[in-house]
Motif scaffolding. Structure first.
Motif, PDB file in Angstrom:
ATOM      1  N   GLY A  67      -7.634 -53.671  -3.433  1.00 34.12           N
ATOM      2  CA  GLY A  67      -7.126 -52.494  -3.283  1.00 34.12           C
ATOM      3  C   GLY A  67      -6.153 -51.796  -4.654  1.00 34.12           C
ATOM      4  N   LEU A  68      -5.433 -52.712  -4.817  1.00 33.92           N
ATOM      5  CA  LEU A  68      -4.438 -52.102  -5.854  1.00 33.92           C
ATOM      6  C   LEU A  68      -5.329 -52.220  -7.324  1.00 33.92           C
ATOM      7  N   LEU A  69      -6.332 -53.188  -7.411  1.00 37.00           N
ATOM      8  CA  LEU A  69      -7.043 -53.102  -8.502  1.00 37.00           C
ATOM      9  C   LEU A  69      -7.858 -51.872  -8.801  1.00 37.00           C
ATOM     10  N   LYS A  70      -8.379 -51.315  -7.415  1.00 33.77           N
ATOM     11  CA  LYS A  70      -9.466 -50.176  -7.793  1.00 33.77           C
ATOM     12  C   LYS A  70      -8.361 -49.141  -7.837  1.00 33.77           C
ATOM     13  N   ASP A  71      -7.305 -49.100  -7.052  1.00 36.15           N
ATOM     14  CA  ASP A  71      -6.502 -47.699  -7.282  1.00 36.15           C
ATOM     15  C   ASP A  71      -5.715 -47.309  -8.549  1.00 36.15           C
ATOM     16  N   ASN A  72      -5.614 -48.432  -9.515  1.00 37.81           N
ATOM     17  CA  ASN A  72      -4.846 -48.389 -10.477  1.00 37.81           C
ATOM     18  C   ASN A  72      -5.485 -48.243 -11.921  1.00 37.81           C
ATOM     19  N   PHE A  73      -6.721 -49.263 -11.821  1.00 35.26           N
ATOM     20  CA  PHE A  73      -7.447 -49.330 -13.292  1.00 35.26           C
ATOM     21  C   PHE A  73      -8.989 -48.740 -13.112  1.00 35.26           C
ATOM     22  N   ASN A  74      -9.211 -48.511 -14.270  1.00 28.50           N
ATOM     23  CA  ASN A  74     -10.558 -48.201 -14.529  1.00 28.50           C
ATOM     24  C   ASN A  74     -11.505 -49.097 -15.477  1.00 28.50           C
ATOM     25  N   SER A  75     -10.668 -50.405 -15.804  1.00 29.73           N
ATOM     26  CA  SER A  75     -11.578 -51.226 -16.801  1.00 29.73           C
ATOM     27  C   SER A  75     -10.855 -52.734 -16.563  1.00 29.73           C
ATOM     28  N   ALA A  76     -11.635 -53.689 -16.809  1.00 29.07           N
ATOM     29  CA  ALA A  76     -11.226 -55.091 -16.396  1.00 29.07           C
ATOM     30  C   ALA A  76     -11.460 -56.040 -17.355  1.00 29.07           C
ATOM     31  N   VAL A  77     -11.126 -57.173 -17.411  1.00 29.36           N
ATOM     32  CA  VAL A  77     -11.487 -58.377 -18.077  1.00 29.36           C
ATOM     33  C   VAL A  77     -11.317 -59.410 -17.420  1.00 29.36           C
ATOM     34  N   HIS A  78     -12.169 -60.586 -17.462  1.00 28.31           N
ATOM     35  CA  HIS A  78     -11.968 -61.856 -16.873  1.00 28.31           C
ATOM     36  C   HIS A  78     -10.970 -62.584 -17.412  1.00 28.31           C
ATOM     37  N   GLU A  79      -9.720 -63.155 -16.566  1.00 24.40           N
ATOM     38  CA  GLU A  79      -8.663 -63.697 -17.355  1.00 24.40           C
ATOM     39  C   GLU A  79      -9.066 -65.127 -17.964  1.00 24.40           C
ATOM     40  N   ASN A  80     -10.006 -65.945 -17.010  1.00 21.15           N
ATOM     41  CA  ASN A  80     -10.300 -67.390 -17.355  1.00 21.15           C
ATOM     42  C   ASN A  80     -11.633 -67.407 -16.971  1.00 21.15           C
ATOM     43  N   ALA A  81     -12.308 -66.751 -16.163  1.00 19.53           N
ATOM     44  CA  ALA A  81     -13.562 -66.954 -15.418  1.00 19.53           C
ATOM     45  C   ALA A  81     -14.825 -67.190 -16.756  1.00 19.53           C
ATOM     46  N   LEU A  82     -14.738 -66.393 -17.824  1.00 12.89           N
ATOM     47  CA  LEU A  82     -15.666 -66.094 -18.742  1.00 12.89           C
ATOM     48  C   LEU A  82     -15.601 -67.333 -19.907  1.00 12.89           C
TER      49      LEU A  82
END
Length: 390
Positions: A67-82
């Motif tokens: 919910g915080l991710l969706k409400d606060n950010f319009n973009s993202a990146v994998h921290e370690n998964a990729l």
């Protein structure tokens, strides 16, 4: 500094949005009420996402995190998964499960994604099986990795850090010569010709000479023929943010005429006021700089952060001073909320931030029309015509 950045932001990040309201016979409609509400920025305000740490928590905690991710950010990146050591711990046993989980959720929630990272030049993070390969085997493994990854996510992940921290590591260069760097870029570009390929490194905004060295490094790559399309600056701070040093680094790097993203921002200090002030300094300077296209934090919640005290939100999800500053900037000062009435020529105009907006037009008779529009920095200004069917 604040006054200067505000003036430059007004010029760089906004354009004129003009709306004309007419009926189906082409007659202008005056006194129609127009509301413009932004829904998403063109500029990337993002964060890294960690599936591994998140998986330790129950559904209620995950839901609050997302919910915080969706409400606060319009973009993202994998921290370690990729990262290669995450997707192929053992040779030939490839799993993109965590990558797909994060990417699918972000796509469902209109969050753009970048890929970090295809390779990592620092030897200590390279898998043992990769270290044990011979020269030709290693080269072929590199080609398979870059090809498989970029082809798999073609059209879904828009940009990649190709070889992380080349200024601080030399594993692949030592084994195969620096020509392998061009192979990495060429192979990634072949796998997804539309993806923007970034370099990514640290100490650029915190060290008084590294920005010049970074320019030399990038020019060397392009002279080799590597298709470098963007500059990543990590931005991990351990002290207060130096406004002069940040602006200096951006100005020096902008000579290369490449898009710049702050790819991994955080401030790891105990003093919450220093963190909030540092965030404001960095965000204002970057948002006011024409070459900077986005800022991504390296995590936002204390319960899933590599440097917990740098997080925006505490473990109980309460906001820190930095979180309040972030939201004040992005969703208050830098968010289009405008309203007015069409004039005698049926027109209403306002200055709006580049990005997605919902436009609501209410006619004098009470009829309402709603449209979603995108205003791009490439077009600068946008003229829209609302035709009303009586």
């Amino acid at each position: 500094m604040i006054r200067k950045s505000r003036d430059e932001t007004e010029i760089i990040r906004k354009g004129v949005l003009e709306i004309t309201v007419i009926d189906k016979e082409g007659r202008l409609i005056k006194n129609a009420v127009v509301k413009v509400d932004q829904s998403k920025h063109e500029f990337w305000f993002g964060t890294s996402v960690s599936t591994f740490r998140l998986s330790k928590h129950d559904k209620a905690v995950r839901d609050r995190y997302l919910g915080l991710l969706k409400d606060n950010f319009n973009s993202a990146v994998h921290e370690n998964a990729l990262k290669w050591h995450s997707t192929e711990k053992e040779e030939g046993k490839i799993s993109y499960k965590d990558v797909d989980t994060i990417l699918s959720w972000c796509e469902e929630n209109n969050i753009s994604m970048r890929g970090h990272c295809i390779f990592w030049e620092v030897e200590k993070v390279v898998q043992p099986w990769v270290k044990n390969l011979g020269r030709e085997e290693l080269k072929q493994a590199i080609i398979r990795r870059a090809t498989g990854l970029t082809e798999r996510y073609r059209g879904r992940i828009s940009e990649y850090d190709v070889n992380n921290e080349m200024m601080h590591g030399s594993f692949y260069k030592d084994r195969l010569g620096e020509e392998i760097w061009k192979v990495m870029f060429d192979t990634a570009k072949k796998g997804d010709p539309d993806a923007v390929l970034y370099v990514n490194d640290y100490d650029i905004m915190t060290n008084g000479f590294m920005e010049e060295e970074y320019v030399k490094h990038i020019r060397h790559l392009t002279d080799m023929g590597a298709s470098v399309g963007g500059i990543g600056i990590q931005g991990h701070f351990n002290t207060a943010v130096d406004a002069f040093q940040v602006e200096r680094a951006l100005n020096i790097l902008s000579k290369l005429n490449l898009p710049i993203k702050i790819t991994e921002f955080d401030i790891d200090v105990e003093d919450e006021q220093v963190k909030a002030e540092g965030l404001e300094v960095l965000y204002r300077i970057c948002f006011a700089h024409p070459e900077v296209k986005g800022i991504l934090m390296w995590g936002f919640w204390e319960g899933a952060h590599w440097r917990p005290r740098a997080a925006l939100f505490k473990k109980d999800f309460s906001p820190t001073l930095s979180a309040k500053m972030y939201r004040k900037l992005v969703f208050d000062e830098w968010w289009t909320k405008a309203a007015g009435k069409t004039d005698q020529n049926g027109k209403y105009s306002c200055r709006a931030f580049y990005g997605d907006h919902q436009i609501t037009v209410t006619l004098p008779d009470g009829k309402t029309i709603v449209r979603e529009v995108t205003m791009s920095s490439k077009e600068k200004n946008k003229n829209l015509r609302f035709t009303i069917d009586n």
